[in-house]
Design a protein around this motif. Structure first.
Motif, PDB file in Angstrom:
ATOM      1  N   LEU A 193      15.308 -14.512 -33.394  1.00  0.00           N
ATOM      2  CA  LEU A 193      14.333 -15.028 -34.345  1.00  0.00           C
ATOM      3  C   LEU A 193      12.952 -15.168 -33.717  1.00  0.00           C
ATOM      4  O   LEU A 193      11.932 -14.990 -34.395  1.00  0.00           O
ATOM      5  N   PHE A 194      12.914 -15.464 -32.421  1.00  0.00           N
ATOM      6  CA  PHE A 194      11.621 -15.546 -31.723  1.00  0.00           C
ATOM      7  C   PHE A 194      10.935 -14.180 -31.706  1.00  0.00           C
ATOM      8  O   PHE A 194       9.737 -14.078 -31.991  1.00  0.00           O
ATOM      9  N   PHE A 195      11.692 -13.139 -31.388  1.00  0.00           N
ATOM     10  CA  PHE A 195      11.103 -11.803 -31.359  1.00  0.00           C
ATOM     11  C   PHE A 195      10.702 -11.349 -32.760  1.00  0.00           C
ATOM     12  O   PHE A 195       9.704 -10.640 -32.934  1.00  0.00           O
ATOM     13  N   ILE A 196      11.462 -11.757 -33.759  1.00  0.00           N
ATOM     14  CA  ILE A 196      11.102 -11.423 -35.136  1.00  0.00           C
ATOM     15  C   ILE A 196       9.795 -12.105 -35.515  1.00  0.00           C
ATOM     16  O   ILE A 196       8.904 -11.497 -36.126  1.00  0.00           O
ATOM     17  N   ALA A 197       9.657 -13.385 -35.148  1.00  0.00           N
ATOM     18  CA  ALA A 197       8.401 -14.103 -35.413  1.00  0.00           C
ATOM     19  C   ALA A 197       7.238 -13.450 -34.678  1.00  0.00           C
ATOM     20  O   ALA A 197       6.122 -13.361 -35.202  1.00  0.00           O
ATOM     21  N   LEU A 198       7.497 -12.974 -33.463  1.00  0.00           N
ATOM     22  CA  LEU A 198       6.460 -12.285 -32.694  1.00  0.00           C
ATOM     23  C   LEU A 198       6.033 -10.995 -33.393  1.00  0.00           C
ATOM     24  O   LEU A 198       4.836 -10.661 -33.427  1.00  0.00           O
ATOM     25  N   MET A 199       6.978 -10.284 -33.980  1.00  0.00           N
ATOM     26  CA  MET A 199       6.655  -9.063 -34.710  1.00  0.00           C
ATOM     27  C   MET A 199       5.815  -9.379 -35.942  1.00  0.00           C
ATOM     28  O   MET A 199       4.855  -8.677 -36.249  1.00  0.00           O
ATOM     29  N   TYR A 200       6.162 -10.456 -36.645  1.00  0.00           N
ATOM     30  CA  TYR A 200       5.349 -10.878 -37.789  1.00  0.00           C
ATOM     31  C   TYR A 200       3.921 -11.178 -37.341  1.00  0.00           C
ATOM     32  O   TYR A 200       2.950 -10.794 -37.997  1.00  0.00           O
ATOM     33  N   TRP A 201       3.788 -11.872 -36.226  1.00  0.00           N
ATOM     34  CA  TRP A 201       2.476 -12.254 -35.699  1.00  0.00           C
ATOM     35  C   TRP A 201       1.646 -11.016 -35.341  1.00  0.00           C
ATOM     36  O   TRP A 201       0.424 -11.030 -35.411  1.00  0.00           O
ATOM     37  N   THR A 202       2.323  -9.935 -34.971  1.00  0.00           N
ATOM     38  CA  THR A 202       1.635  -8.693 -34.611  1.00  0.00           C
ATOM     39  C   THR A 202       1.271  -7.873 -35.841  1.00  0.00           C
ATOM     40  O   THR A 202       0.171  -7.315 -35.923  1.00  0.00           O
ATOM     41  N   VAL A 203       2.172  -7.816 -36.809  1.00  0.00           N
ATOM     42  CA  VAL A 203       1.997  -6.908 -37.946  1.00  0.00           C
ATOM     43  C   VAL A 203       1.083  -7.489 -39.016  1.00  0.00           C
ATOM     44  O   VAL A 203       0.226  -6.779 -39.570  1.00  0.00           O
ATOM     45  N   ILE A 204       1.225  -8.775 -39.330  1.00  0.00           N
ATOM     46  CA  ILE A 204       0.453  -9.367 -40.435  1.00  0.00           C
ATOM     47  C   ILE A 204      -1.056  -9.228 -40.225  1.00  0.00           C
ATOM     48  O   ILE A 204      -1.781  -8.840 -41.160  1.00  0.00           O
ATOM     49  N   PRO A 205      -1.609  -9.523 -39.025  1.00  0.00           N
ATOM     50  CA  PRO A 205      -3.057  -9.320 -38.839  1.00  0.00           C
ATOM     51  C   PRO A 205      -3.482  -7.869 -39.036  1.00  0.00           C
ATOM     52  O   PRO A 205      -4.587  -7.608 -39.525  1.00  0.00           O
TER      53      PRO A 205
END
Length: 269
Positions: A98-110
């Motif tokens: 879930l941490f890596f998934i949140a990190l991916m969201y943080w990268t993709v959304i911007p």
């Protein structure tokens, strides 16, 4: 003038060389008259050059949506697996996933937001009578994904004599071999080597040299020194001249005060 909390490195990442200084003779380059994207406008007072931080519009939107869907599906699968009694999933593995998934969201959304919100043009105005340069600058902050205050257009103004154009070349993991070349403009604090701001100029060194040479000619000699351009200028606020994906991007809207100042001569009393 924009204030920075600390000075930037004197050289931009991947620095190769500096272009000629503002008041030096322009470097020879390929014919600027045949520029595929000529200046937006020039007159006795100011020259406006087009600029776009995003090279390919739409890649961030469509690619980001695909990534978001894939990430969301993976997250739901992990959550479902963790809640299913027939599967034994370690807590550490679940939290790490879930941490890596949140990190991916943080990268993709911007990336998606930048593709949508970056202006369709980020012009630069060179006012030869004021000897000022006006940047239509879009600011963003990846650490505050949904902030209104930290995202948006905030033009900045600098003295022409304080600018240095830097040609840069870096390698990145990309399908085209990884070579990224561009030109950035650094703002030097007068009398020092301290860089107080650095702004993107062009995606291509040759185009950067041509645009910088045009700016030098205009600021040194006036509009009569510019060539007769083969291609007509583009009106970036006219949807009929742009592709549908470009029309999604916001139009150029200079703040009224900056707009007037950048297009006018200084008052004489």
């Amino acid at each position: 003038m924009k204030k920075m909390t600390q000075p930037l490195p004197r050289r931009a990442p991947g620095w190769k060389y500096d272009l000629n200084k503002p008041n030096e003779k322009p470097q020879p380059s390929s014919p600027t008259a045949r520029l595929r994207t000529p200046p937006n406008h020039f007159c006795d007072t100011y020259l406006e050059l087009p600029r776009s931080t995003i090279r390919l519009r739409g890649v961030g939107i469509f690619g980001g949506i695909v990534c978001i869907c894939a990430i969301s599906a993976t997250a739901l699968m992990i959550i479902y697996t963790a809640l299913t009694p027939s599967f034994e999933l370690e807590v550490k593995y679940t939290l790490l996933s879930l941490f890596f998934i949140a990190l991916m969201y943080w990268t993709v959304i911007p990336t998606i937001r930048m593709d949508i919100e970056f202006p369709r043009d980020e012009p630069i105005r060179f006012n030869r009578l004021r000897r000022k340069v006006y940047f239509y600058q879009y600011h963003f902050d990846r650490f505050h994904l949904f902030s209104r205050q930290r995202w948006g257009v905030r033009p900045v103004v600098y003295d022409w004599d304080d600018l240095v154009a830097e040609a840069c070349s870096v390698y990145a993991p990309m399908g085209n071999g990884g070579l990224i070349e561009n030109v950035v403009i650094s703002v030097i604090k007068p009398g020092t080597e301290e860089v107080i701001d650095r702004l993107f100029f062009t995606h291509d060194i040759e185009q950067g040299k041509q645009y910088w040479a045009l700016a030098q000619l205009f600021m040194q000699q006036g509009p009569q020194a510019l060539p007769e351009f083969v291609h007509p200028p583009r009106d970036w606020n006219d949807d009929s001249q742009l592709s549908p994906i470009h029309c999604i991007a916001p139009k150029v809207r200079w703040p009224e005060e900056i707009d007037f100042e950048s297009r006018s001569a200084p008052c004489s009393y």
